[in-house]
Design a protein around this motif. Structure first.
Motif, PDB file in Angstrom:
ATOM      1  N   THR A   1      -7.232   8.417  13.273  1.00  0.00           N
ATOM      2  CA  THR A   1      -7.141   7.261  12.381  1.00  0.00           C
ATOM      3  C   THR A   1      -6.962   7.705  10.942  1.00  0.00           C
ATOM      4  OG1 THR A   1      -8.563   6.018  13.884  1.00  0.00           O
ATOM      5  CG2 THR A   1      -8.280   5.128  11.673  1.00  0.00           C
ATOM      6  N   HIS A   2      -7.686   8.750  10.546  1.00  0.00           N
ATOM      7  CA  HIS A   2      -7.492   9.289   9.195  1.00  0.00           C
ATOM      8  C   HIS A   2      -6.061   9.796   9.015  1.00  0.00           C
ATOM      9  CE1 HIS A   2      -8.561  11.248   5.396  1.00  0.00           C
ATOM     10  NE2 HIS A   2      -7.823  12.266   5.817  1.00  0.00           N
ATOM     11  N   GLN A   3      -5.544  10.463  10.027  1.00  0.00           N
ATOM     12  CA  GLN A   3      -4.183  10.988   9.970  1.00  0.00           C
ATOM     13  C   GLN A   3      -3.169   9.847   9.827  1.00  0.00           C
ATOM     14  OE1 GLN A   3      -3.624  14.069   9.616  1.00  0.00           O
ATOM     15  NE2 GLN A   3      -1.727  14.777  10.576  1.00  0.00           N
ATOM     16  N   LEU A   4      -3.356   8.769  10.584  1.00  0.00           N
ATOM     17  CA  LEU A   4      -2.476   7.616  10.450  1.00  0.00           C
ATOM     18  C   LEU A   4      -2.585   6.997   9.058  1.00  0.00           C
ATOM     19  CD1 LEU A   4      -2.913   5.758  13.868  1.00  0.00           C
ATOM     20  CD2 LEU A   4      -0.849   6.902  13.027  1.00  0.00           C
ATOM     21  N   GLY A   5      -3.790   6.997   8.505  1.00  0.00           N
ATOM     22  CA  GLY A   5      -3.981   6.466   7.163  1.00  0.00           C
ATOM     23  C   GLY A   5      -3.220   7.248   6.112  1.00  0.00           C
ATOM     24  N   GLN A   6      -2.930   8.520   6.396  1.00  0.00           N
ATOM     25  CA  GLN A   6      -2.167   9.344   5.461  1.00  0.00           C
ATOM     26  C   GLN A   6      -0.661   9.280   5.699  1.00  0.00           C
ATOM     27  OE1 GLN A   6      -4.016  10.908   2.972  1.00  0.00           O
ATOM     28  NE2 GLN A   6      -5.571   9.675   3.994  1.00  0.00           N
ATOM     29  N   TRP A   7      -0.247   8.906   6.904  1.00  0.00           N
ATOM     30  CA  TRP A   7       1.172   9.009   7.271  1.00  0.00           C
ATOM     31  C   TRP A   7       1.837   7.672   7.591  1.00  0.00           C
ATOM     32  CZ3 TRP A   7       4.295  13.140   6.875  1.00  0.00           C
ATOM     33  CH2 TRP A   7       3.705  14.396   6.698  1.00  0.00           C
TER      34      TRP A   7
ATOM     35  N   PRO B   1       1.535  13.927   3.654  1.00  0.00           N
ATOM     36  CA  PRO B   1       2.937  14.174   3.290  1.00  0.00           C
ATOM     37  C   PRO B   1       3.114  15.231   2.204  1.00  0.00           C
ATOM     38  CG  PRO B   1       2.546  11.833   3.534  1.00  0.00           C
ATOM     39  CD  PRO B   1       1.209  12.485   3.651  1.00  0.00           C
ATOM     40  N   ALA B   2       2.276  15.197   1.182  1.00  0.00           N
ATOM     41  CA  ALA B   2       2.445  16.140   0.067  1.00  0.00           C
ATOM     42  C   ALA B   2       2.236  17.590   0.497  1.00  0.00           C
ATOM     43  CB  ALA B   2       1.472  15.790  -1.061  1.00  0.00           C
ATOM     44  N   ALA B   3       1.542  17.808   1.614  1.00  0.00           N
ATOM     45  CA  ALA B   3       1.256  19.171   2.067  1.00  0.00           C
ATOM     46  C   ALA B   3       2.276  19.683   3.071  1.00  0.00           C
ATOM     47  CB  ALA B   3      -0.137  19.221   2.690  1.00  0.00           C
TER      48      ALA B   3
ATOM     49  N   ARG C   1       8.648  11.301   1.552  1.00  0.00           N
ATOM     50  CA  ARG C   1       7.321  11.482   0.964  1.00  0.00           C
ATOM     51  C   ARG C   1       7.006  10.360  -0.019  1.00  0.00           C
ATOM     52  NH1 ARG C   1       5.182  13.259  -3.579  1.00  0.00           N
ATOM     53  NH2 ARG C   1       7.196  13.852  -4.446  1.00  0.00           N
ATOM     54  N   THR C   2       7.973  10.020  -0.856  1.00  0.00           N
ATOM     55  CA  THR C   2       7.761   8.964  -1.845  1.00  0.00           C
ATOM     56  C   THR C   2       7.579   7.608  -1.181  1.00  0.00           C
ATOM     57  OG1 THR C   2       9.089  10.184  -3.453  1.00  0.00           O
ATOM     58  CG2 THR C   2       8.719   7.839  -3.882  1.00  0.00           C
ATOM     59  N   PHE C   3       8.359   7.350  -0.135  1.00  0.00           N
ATOM     60  CA  PHE C   3       8.237   6.083   0.595  1.00  0.00           C
ATOM     61  C   PHE C   3       6.827   5.912   1.141  1.00  0.00           C
ATOM     62  CE2 PHE C   3       8.639   4.175   4.975  1.00  0.00           C
ATOM     63  CZ  PHE C   3       8.610   2.862   4.541  1.00  0.00           C
ATOM     64  N   ILE C   4       6.289   6.956   1.770  1.00  0.00           N
ATOM     65  CA  ILE C   4       4.952   6.877   2.356  1.00  0.00           C
ATOM     66  C   ILE C   4       3.895   6.712   1.270  1.00  0.00           C
ATOM     67  CG2 ILE C   4       3.220   8.111   3.713  1.00  0.00           C
ATOM     68  CD1 ILE C   4       5.563   9.563   5.106  1.00  0.00           C
ATOM     69  N   GLU C   5       3.995   7.545   0.240  1.00  0.00           N
ATOM     70  CA  GLU C   5       2.953   7.545  -0.785  1.00  0.00           C
ATOM     71  C   GLU C   5       2.961   6.275  -1.626  1.00  0.00           C
ATOM     72  OE1 GLU C   5       3.554  11.208  -2.869  1.00  0.00           O
ATOM     73  OE2 GLU C   5       2.268  12.326  -1.478  1.00  0.00           O
TER      74      GLU C   5
ATOM     75  N   SER D   1       3.976   3.303  -0.583  1.00  0.00           N
ATOM     76  CA  SER D   1       3.494   2.231   0.281  1.00  0.00           C
ATOM     77  C   SER D   1       1.970   2.240   0.382  1.00  0.00           C
ATOM     78  CB  SER D   1       4.094   2.361   1.685  1.00  0.00           C
ATOM     79  OG  SER D   1       3.586   1.371   2.550  1.00  0.00           O
ATOM     80  N   LEU D   2       1.389   3.453   0.416  1.00  0.00           N
ATOM     81  CA  LEU D   2      -0.057   3.588   0.542  1.00  0.00           C
ATOM     82  C   LEU D   2      -0.768   3.621  -0.804  1.00  0.00           C
ATOM     83  CD1 LEU D   2      -0.195   6.254   3.404  1.00  0.00           C
ATOM     84  CD2 LEU D   2      -0.428   3.776   3.602  1.00  0.00           C
ATOM     85  N   GLY D   3       0.008   3.704  -1.908  1.00  0.00           N
ATOM     86  CA  GLY D   3      -0.601   3.750  -3.232  1.00  0.00           C
ATOM     87  C   GLY D   3      -1.201   5.086  -3.584  1.00  0.00           C
ATOM     88  N   HIS D   4      -0.677   6.159  -2.977  1.00  0.00           N
ATOM     89  CA  HIS D   4      -1.242   7.490  -3.215  1.00  0.00           C
ATOM     90  C   HIS D   4      -0.533   8.275  -4.304  1.00  0.00           C
ATOM     91  CE1 HIS D   4      -3.102   7.744   1.097  1.00  0.00           C
ATOM     92  NE2 HIS D   4      -3.692   6.876   0.321  1.00  0.00           N
ATOM     93  N   VAL D   5       0.579   7.774  -4.823  1.00  0.00           N
ATOM     94  CA  VAL D   5       1.366   8.557  -5.767  1.00  0.00           C
ATOM     95  C   VAL D   5       0.565   8.813  -7.037  1.00  0.00           C
ATOM     96  CG1 VAL D   5       3.413   8.572  -7.224  1.00  0.00           C
ATOM     97  CG2 VAL D   5       3.559   7.752  -4.890  1.00  0.00           C
ATOM     98  N   GLY D   6       0.495  10.073  -7.406  1.00  0.00           N
ATOM     99  CA  GLY D   6      -0.170  10.442  -8.653  1.00  0.00           C
ATOM    100  C   GLY D   6      -1.679  10.359  -8.584  1.00  0.00           C
ATOM    101  N   GLY D   7      -2.207   9.961  -7.471  1.00  0.00           N
ATOM    102  CA  GLY D   7      -3.647   9.758  -7.355  1.00  0.00           C
ATOM    103  C   GLY D   7      -4.384  11.022  -6.956  1.00  0.00           C
ATOM    104  N   LYS D   8      -5.528  11.232  -7.530  1.00  0.00           N
ATOM    105  CA  LYS D   8      -6.400  12.325  -7.122  1.00  0.00           C
ATOM    106  C   LYS D   8      -7.547  11.701  -6.335  1.00  0.00           C
ATOM    107  CE  LYS D   8      -9.382  16.003  -8.863  1.00  0.00           C
ATOM    108  NZ  LYS D   8      -9.946  16.628 -10.068  1.00  0.00           N
ATOM    109  N   VAL D   9      -7.494  11.837  -5.020  1.00  0.00           N
ATOM    110  CA  VAL D   9      -8.430  11.108  -4.166  1.00  0.00           C
ATOM    111  C   VAL D   9      -9.781  11.816  -4.123  1.00  0.00           C
ATOM    112  CG1 VAL D   9      -8.841  10.245  -1.842  1.00  0.00           C
ATOM    113  CG2 VAL D   9      -6.522  10.265  -2.764  1.00  0.00           C
ATOM    114  N   SER D  10     -10.809  11.078  -4.429  1.00  0.00           N
ATOM    115  CA  SER D  10     -12.162  11.595  -4.331  1.00  0.00           C
ATOM    116  C   SER D  10     -12.585  11.624  -2.868  1.00  0.00           C
ATOM    117  CB  SER D  10     -13.120  10.708  -5.129  1.00  0.00           C
ATOM    118  OG  SER D  10     -14.444  11.046  -4.836  1.00  0.00           O
TER     119      SER D  10
END
Length: 484
Positions: free
Chosen positions: A162-168, A232-234, A243-247, A249-258
């Motif tokens: 589920t975590h993996q799907l949340g990233q991809w 995706p970034a890894a 990569r940009t499409f996924i990020e 859509s998920l709002g991860h671009v430029g984010g440093k996730v805690s």
């Protein structure tokens, strides 16, 4: 009005306004996404993992009949055992399964899912490979211990998946990708039941089933170790457009996730509790059917082990096929703005649970000589669960893409207490396995559980990304699902 790249201008403008840090060319580049991208490869690998893991678990439900029947195989050298505590052996898997769930979600969130998936699959595959040896040397006690440890290993799989799907899995494809990955479970069940029934009746006998699944699990672990990636970034070979499409859509671009988990906010969340109830009801019904269909068909319908496997597989083949229909319908309704995300989850979850419950009630009223009707109702009861793959199954990611694995660990761990209870209730209530009247109570109980679970999810569930999903340490705050 359309701009020259073919995108509708209002939609494009809205994306740029909502994400001003995204370059126009990258937004337009969604048109250039590969037909089969890296995100599809990741989901395909997850599909095979679920296929193998669920198959190695389910095959014992069929094989245990052959393990106790000296006439199951024409080969007199195939070992058989006196296993009077079959219900306890089958439930032992879940005693191990529930404990690592919370830890698995946290570890996957903290360090990535790849290590969890490879390690857990490697160990559980080794246990499967040596199960015939364990049974020969240690009997019921050895089988109980082996199943407990297998369950412990598989307890890491679904929170990590589920975590993996949340990233991809981007929001636009979430129902389809989630249904495809989770749908490997019923397909794996189909193949496991068919193969186990056929192999158990063959000259090689039931031990070959466990040798085969153990080997497949080892091969998968090697493949995912080479081709899998946490995000995706890894990934070294993903295109910039994908990569940009996924990020985005998920709002991860430029984010440093805690990596800090908002435990108290999760425990106080009403939608998370509603998700837990829905998941518990689904698991109770599905594992009642999964663990008991072989015995029901064998003792009530009087089919031999080979036909047992064929009939047991049919409902899960239906479930797998219908999962594509329901997931496509769910994504279409959401993407075309017909319904909100939360509404779609509730609709399809209700279809799955309530239809299954009605089929179980009808099955309980079916007479022992009405074989065709019983088989049709079993197919409907199990197959309708496909709708739930576009319901509660992907709701963890809806509520919190950042902590989907952690939430899955919590809900999956507690929900599988019902999977422990299901076969034990059968063991305590069905004293004569040839008596349809005793089976009727089992089916009525499962139908009631399904109805309650569906109602709670409708009343208290949500498809909204929760406020506690975002972190103070993120550069770009997460936004709520725009269709909710």
């Amino acid at each position: 009005m359309r701009c020259e790249n073919g995108l509708k201008f209002p939609k494009m403008a809205a994306e740029i306004l909502e994400k001003p840090h995204i370059d126009y060319a990258l937004v337009a580049g969604r048109r250039n996404l590969p037909f089969f991208g890296v995100r599809h490869l990741q989901v395909l690998l997850l599909f095979f993992m679920v296929f193998i893991a669920l198959g190695s678990n389910v095959c014992l439900s069929v094989a245990i009949v052959a393990m106790t029947d000296s006439l199951a195989s024409s080969n007199p050298n195939v070992p058989t055992y006196n296993l009077e505590d079959q219900g306890t052996i089958l439930s032992a898997f879940f005693w191990g399964y529930i404990w690592p769930q919370i830890l698995a979600g946290y570890v996957a969130n903290r360090f990535g899912a790849k290590r969890c998936l490879v390690g857990a699959m490697s160990l559980q595959s080794a246990l499967t490979l040596f199960l015939p040896v364990t049974a020969a040397n240690f009997g019921s006690s050895g089988l109980y211990a082996s199943r407990f440890l297998q369950g412990f290993c598989q307890g890491f799989l679904f929170p990590s998946l589920t975590h993996q799907l949340g990233q991809w899995a981007p929001l636009e494809e979430r129902s389809r990708m989630g249904a495809f990955a989770f749908g490997a479970g019923p397909l794996g069940t189909v193949v496991a039941m068919l193969a186990t029934g056929i192999i158990s009746a063959s000259w090689q006998g039931w031990p070959l089933v466990f040798y085969a699944y153990g080997t497949l699990g080892v091969i998968w672990s090697l493949m995912f170790g080479i081709l899998g990636s946490n995000r995706p970034a890894a990934h070294p070979r993903i295109s910039e457009a994908e990569r940009t499409f996924i990020e985005t859509s998920l709002g991860h671009v430029g984010g440093k996730v805690s990596h800090r988990v908002p435990w108290m906010a999760i425990f106080r969340s009403g939608p998370v509790w509603a998700l837990l109830v829905a998941q518990s009801g689904y698991i109770y019904c599905s594992w009642t059917l999964l663990s008991q269909i072989p015995s029901y068909i064998n003792h009530v319908m009087h089919f031999n082990i080979k036909n047992n496997g064929l009939l047991c597989a049919l409902p899960y083949l239906t479930l797998w096929v219908w999962s594509f229909v329901f997931s496509y319908a769910s994504d279409s309704l959401i993407n075309q703005h017909v319904v909100k995300v939360g509404t779609a989850r509730k609709i399809f979850n209700s279809i799955g649970l309530l239809t299954s419950g009605l089929a179980l009630i009808a099955l309980g009223l079916t007479k022992a000589d009405q074989v065709a009707q019983a088989v049709a109702l079993l197919v409907l009861a199990v197959g309708s669960h496909a709708a739930c793959m576009s319901g509660w199954s992907v709701n963890h990611i809806d509520l919190s893409p950042n902590f989907a694995g952690t939430i899955m660990g919590l809900t999956n761990g507690f929900a599988h207490i019902s999977a422990i209870i299901a076969p034990l209730i059968v063991q305590f209530c069905v004293f004569d396995q040839t008596d349809p009247e005793q089976w009727r109570m089992i089916f009525f109980i499962a139908a009631a559980v399904a109805a309650v679970a569906a109602a709670v999810f409708v009343l208290f569930g949500s498809g909204d990304t929760q406020d506690w999903n975002q972190h103070r340490t993120e550069k770009i705050p997460m936004k709520k699902n725009e269709l909710i």
